[in-house]
Design an enzyme around this catalytic site. Structure first.
Site, PDB file in Angstrom:
ATOM      1  N   SER A   1      23.824 -37.672 -10.584  1.00  0.00           N
ATOM      2  CA  SER A   1      22.494 -37.168 -10.948  1.00  0.00           C
ATOM      3  C   SER A   1      22.556 -35.981 -11.897  1.00  0.00           C
ATOM      4  O   SER A   1      21.506 -35.495 -12.322  1.00  0.00           O
ATOM      5  CB  SER A   1      21.729 -36.753  -9.691  1.00  0.00           C
ATOM      6  OG  SER A   1      22.411 -35.702  -9.014  1.00  0.00           O
TER       7      SER A   1
ATOM      8  N   GLU B   1       0.826  -1.211   0.000  1.00  0.00           N
ATOM      9  CA  GLU B   1       0.000   0.000   0.000  1.00  0.00           C
ATOM     10  C   GLU B   1       0.863   1.265   0.000  1.00  0.00           C
ATOM     11  O   GLU B   1       0.615   2.207  -0.756  1.00  0.00           O
ATOM     12  CB  GLU B   1      -0.936   0.006   1.218  1.00  0.00           C
ATOM     13  CG  GLU B   1      -1.997  -1.082   1.194  1.00  0.00           C
ATOM     14  CD  GLU B   1      -1.555  -2.382   1.854  1.00  0.00           C
ATOM     15  OE1 GLU B   1      -2.420  -3.162   2.273  1.00  0.00           O
ATOM     16  OE2 GLU B   1      -0.323  -2.620   1.935  1.00  0.00           O
TER      17      GLU B   1
ATOM     18  N   TRP C   1      23.289 -34.417 -15.470  1.00  0.00           N
ATOM     19  CA  TRP C   1      21.980 -33.808 -15.207  1.00  0.00           C
ATOM     20  C   TRP C   1      20.923 -34.738 -15.785  1.00  0.00           C
ATOM     21  O   TRP C   1      21.014 -35.112 -16.957  1.00  0.00           O
ATOM     22  CB  TRP C   1      21.872 -32.425 -15.829  1.00  0.00           C
ATOM     23  CG  TRP C   1      22.843 -31.454 -15.276  1.00  0.00           C
ATOM     24  CD1 TRP C   1      24.010 -31.030 -15.846  1.00  0.00           C
ATOM     25  CD2 TRP C   1      22.727 -30.764 -14.025  1.00  0.00           C
ATOM     26  NE1 TRP C   1      24.631 -30.121 -15.048  1.00  0.00           N
ATOM     27  CE2 TRP C   1      23.865 -29.928 -13.919  1.00  0.00           C
ATOM     28  CE3 TRP C   1      21.780 -30.759 -13.004  1.00  0.00           C
ATOM     29  CZ2 TRP C   1      24.082 -29.099 -12.817  1.00  0.00           C
ATOM     30  CZ3 TRP C   1      21.994 -29.934 -11.927  1.00  0.00           C
ATOM     31  CH2 TRP C   1      23.124 -29.120 -11.824  1.00  0.00           C
TER      32      TRP C   1
ATOM     33  N   CYS D   1      -0.735   0.169   7.512  1.00  0.00           N
ATOM     34  CA  CYS D   1      -1.091   0.584   6.153  1.00  0.00           C
ATOM     35  C   CYS D   1      -2.469   1.218   6.099  1.00  0.00           C
ATOM     36  O   CYS D   1      -2.724   2.080   5.259  1.00  0.00           O
ATOM     37  CB  CYS D   1      -1.021  -0.612   5.212  1.00  0.00           C
ATOM     38  SG  CYS D   1       0.676  -1.179   4.894  1.00  0.00           S
TER      39      CYS D   1
END
Length: 336
Positions: A141, A22, A143, A57
């Site tokens: 792992s 705000e 890729w 706010c």
């Protein structure tokens, strides 16, 4: 902020401790020379009404002369919980709620989780072959999935408050687990589950100075001091069997204002989180390849019956480069 169909100013909440949306929108309007007197403020959540690291706010909107506030949802924070709306209405500001409620809740799901359940929204990310293998038997792992999938995964890292991994991943892969492939205004915290404080002092996770939290079961004063000298915060959270109490860890992270926790761990820690019912959402990238024998997504079971399987609801399916991204949630996990 808008008036007569014209957008006068826009803003979004800054990182923790910064200005709320705000106030940012009010400043944006002022920077363009717009008066917002008599205008409408459109907000995702009820404007806050308390003093925290920023002022209320709702008071800022009232002082600016806003005459109407349209909010998607009330704020679940007990420090607000309708008080923002009441103060606006007491000042003569019209309040309307409801538009965009579902989208707003999705956008703020981690915040709602922390406020209502007192735990972060836990998202487990997995990259696997089509037959569900995350690594070869020897641990290799990189890729399995493609570069577009890895980039997309970094975008999900970037939206999280913290990234969680286990000591097995740290010792085996020495990852940085930061956001590199997409732009980000801040790096998420890193959380390591390390029961015996085995995190190496030279680990790459210490490279960029972001907050690193290491949860242990056995507190060794010498190791703890050495890790803290590298900038880590060591927290003892002992559970059964000499392991870290994972549920207590999540509660502690909520107290540290972690809304979304992004898990990138190995099959052992993944299995522990799933078995304890702590995972809300699964972000799974499947590569169009078969590995056969290898490491799975999570060490579960063996189950005696299919009824013991973890029920999921599929939320979305998207092609990311040559790979498939699946977003699934534990059945009923978002019902709070």
């Amino acid at each position: 902020m808008s008036a007569a169909g014209e957008v006068l100013g826009q803003g979004q909440t800054q990182q923790a401790g910064g200005l709320h949306a705000e106030v940012m929108a009010l400043r944006d309007a002022a920077s363009q020379g717009h008066s917002v007197a008599g205008a409408t403020a459109w907000v995702t959540l009820e404007p806050c009404s308390h003093y925290g690291r920023t002022g209320p706010c709702c008071d800022a909107l009232i002082e600016a002369g806003i005459t109407r506030v349209v909010a998607s949802l009330p704020d679940p924070n007990p420090l607000v919980a309708g008080e923002g709306f009441r103060r606006l209405q007491a000042a003569g500001v019209e309040v309307m709620t409801g538009p965009g409620a579902a989208q707003s809740r999705e956008l703020n799901l981690g915040f709602f989780s922390r406020m209502i359940r007192k735990t972060p929204w836990v998202r487990m990310k997995v990259a696997a072959s089509l037959d569900g293998k995350t690594a070869l038997d020897n641990g290799i792992s990189q890729w399995i999935t493609s570069e577009p999938a890895r980039t997309d995964g970094h975008a999900w890292r970037a939206r999280a408050c913290a990234v969680l991994t286990g000591i097995g991943t740290v010792l085996e892969d020495d990852p940085t687990l930061n956001v590199r492939l997409v732009e980000t205004a801040r790096q998420p915290w890193l959380v390591v589950v390390d029961s015996r404080l085995e995190t190496p002092l030279h680990a790459k996770l210490f490279v960029d100075g972001r907050p690193v939290l290491i949860y242990c079961a056995h507190l060794d004063a010498t190791r703890s001091k050495a890790l803290e000298s590298r900038g880590a915060t060591v927290v003892q959270m002992a559970g059964a069997g000499g392991k870290v109490d994972l549920a207590a860890m999540l509660a502690d992270l909520a107290l540290r204002e972690v809304n979304e926790l992004h898990v990138e761990a190995g099959h052992k820690l993944n299995g522990s989180l799933v078995r304890e019912g702590l995972v809300d959402e699964y972000l799974v990238y499947l590569a169009p390849k078969l590995i056969g024998q290898g490491r799975g997504m999570a060490s579960l079971g063996p189950l005696a019956t299919l009824d013991a399987a973890v029920p999921l609801d599929f939320k979305s399916f998207d092609a990311i480069g040559p790979d498939l991204r699946i977003l699934a949630r534990g059945a009923g996990r978002d019902d709070f």
